[in-house]
Scaffold this active site. Sequence first.
Site: not given
Ligand code: BES
Ligand code: ZN
Length: 514
Positions: A293, A367
């Site tokens: 990230k 997931r």
């Molecule tokens: N933990 C994150 C989702 C999240 C985002 C929680 C903002 C709280 C606040 C999750 O694991 C994630 O990173 N999801 C990705 C999915 C993508 C790679 C398809 C996302 O939402 O960007």
């Molecule tokens: Zn994630």
Amino acid sequence: MNAQLFFQAPKDFSTPLLVIFAVDIATSKGEAPSPALLTTSNVIARNASRWLSTGEFKAGLGETLLLHAPEDIAADRLLIVGLGKAKSLSLVELRKGAGTAVRFARPRGLRDLALGFPELQALSDEPSTGLAQPWIARVLAEGAQLANFDIDTYRSDHTDQSMHRVSLLHEKADKKLQSEIQQGFHEGIVLGESQNFARMLINEPGNVLTPTELGKRTAAMAAEVGLQCEVHSTEKLLELGMGAFYAVAKGSEQPPALIVLRYEPEQPVADDAPTLGLVGKGITFDTGGISLKPADGMDKMKYDMGGAAAMLGAMRAIALLKPQVRVLSVICSCENMPSGSSYKPGDVLTAMSGTTIEVLNTDAEGRLVLADGLHYAKTLGATHLINAATLTGAIGVALGQLNAGLFSNDDNTCAQFQRALTLSGEKFWRMPCTDDYRDVIKSSIGDIMNTGGSRYGGAISAAMFLKEFAGDTPWIHLDIANMAWIDDVRPWQSKGPAGVGVRSIVEWARSYQG
Ligand code: BES
Ligand code: ZN
Ligand code: ZN
């Protein structure tokens, strides 16, 4: 916080701070606000009336007016708390009103207050809210508890502001109503405390709340409230063939925790009665893994265990409220880290169910851990599944920050959850996850991919992935990523972890009582 209910006239109750609620009864547009007190006590009304007529207090939601040394009543101070428009008064405003009173008192060093039960009959034009008194008692207790929470545990200048006592004063009730109000009040205390338990876990930083520590805190909670608890780690994941959960876990030096809680009702239930399976995403820190990230805002990813916390809070409340229904919970907890042992984009994983998963993005890890958690809950006997997860940023793009996402493969189960929402006061919006969306996760290398091919409908493709593992079992998925952390301070609550989901999940579980 000590919470007590007294069947006594508020004017005679000796307290540092007596709280009386007020609503705005102005009805037509453009009319000046007209505050009206929700009390039938003339002496209390007399103390306030001079100040209410000045226009400085409008009875807006969260507004307060403090009167010192009121005359002819036993309290040292009188606090009037606004609940907003009379005609839109609901349990939601009452919950916030009680919270406002507590958060008014705390920074002023007032650790003991008494809430005058809102007497709607004091209004000449009583709103037909249909608000039952036991429910009012319950939401006042919830609101007071939820307001008694702060996030500054680790500040050196932290001072404990927590309330010593909150009393609720009800003047007129027969014996039957008294016991119903007592029950409602007790439920509110338990639910508020359990939601705060979830919030406390979410607030803990990732270096403190590792998966192992989450296991320890869960075991301690379980022992306290009488839940059966098992905490497993890497070996068990391998033994069960949890290839999806293990893939995420293996990039971290911190071992994973697979937590199983069981609640058995006091009276045995029929063998074919439902067993509810509560599954939580417990990523104690989400860096994104190899699909790292960006640095901005990554600190917030300590709250990526908000789904697990919601389930733990719910299990705590269930153990204390003792509904006649079997409930089990599976928590999948690990870190998502980039390292030499991390899983990688392009990897193909075999989940516990046998489904093969092509990894496109290691940041779509929630997931993966839930895939094995949902399948495992079924093997433990769950007949109805519910999972909660801070799953996608996309749910916030779709819904903003007022409604969390609700997905389901079964209309009846979903309707049952939506009924629970009317009682819990939480907001979830049903999103589609019909089979026509299935193509977005189809893989040419394995059975499914862990992300959809495009950025569109990201919360839906995540839900479609989970649906695969729920199979034919009635299932609800709560995507709480947009609601798990509150950025603004409100008169009734601190900023920080919301503990969203706890009350609704408990209410939903109670609706399955035999
Ligand atoms: N933990 C994150 C989702 C999240 C985002 C929680 C903002 C709280 C606040 C999750 O694991 C994630 O990173 N999801 C990705 C999915 C993508 C790679 C398809 C996302 O939402 O960007
Ligand atoms: Zn994630
Ligand atoms: Zn995550």
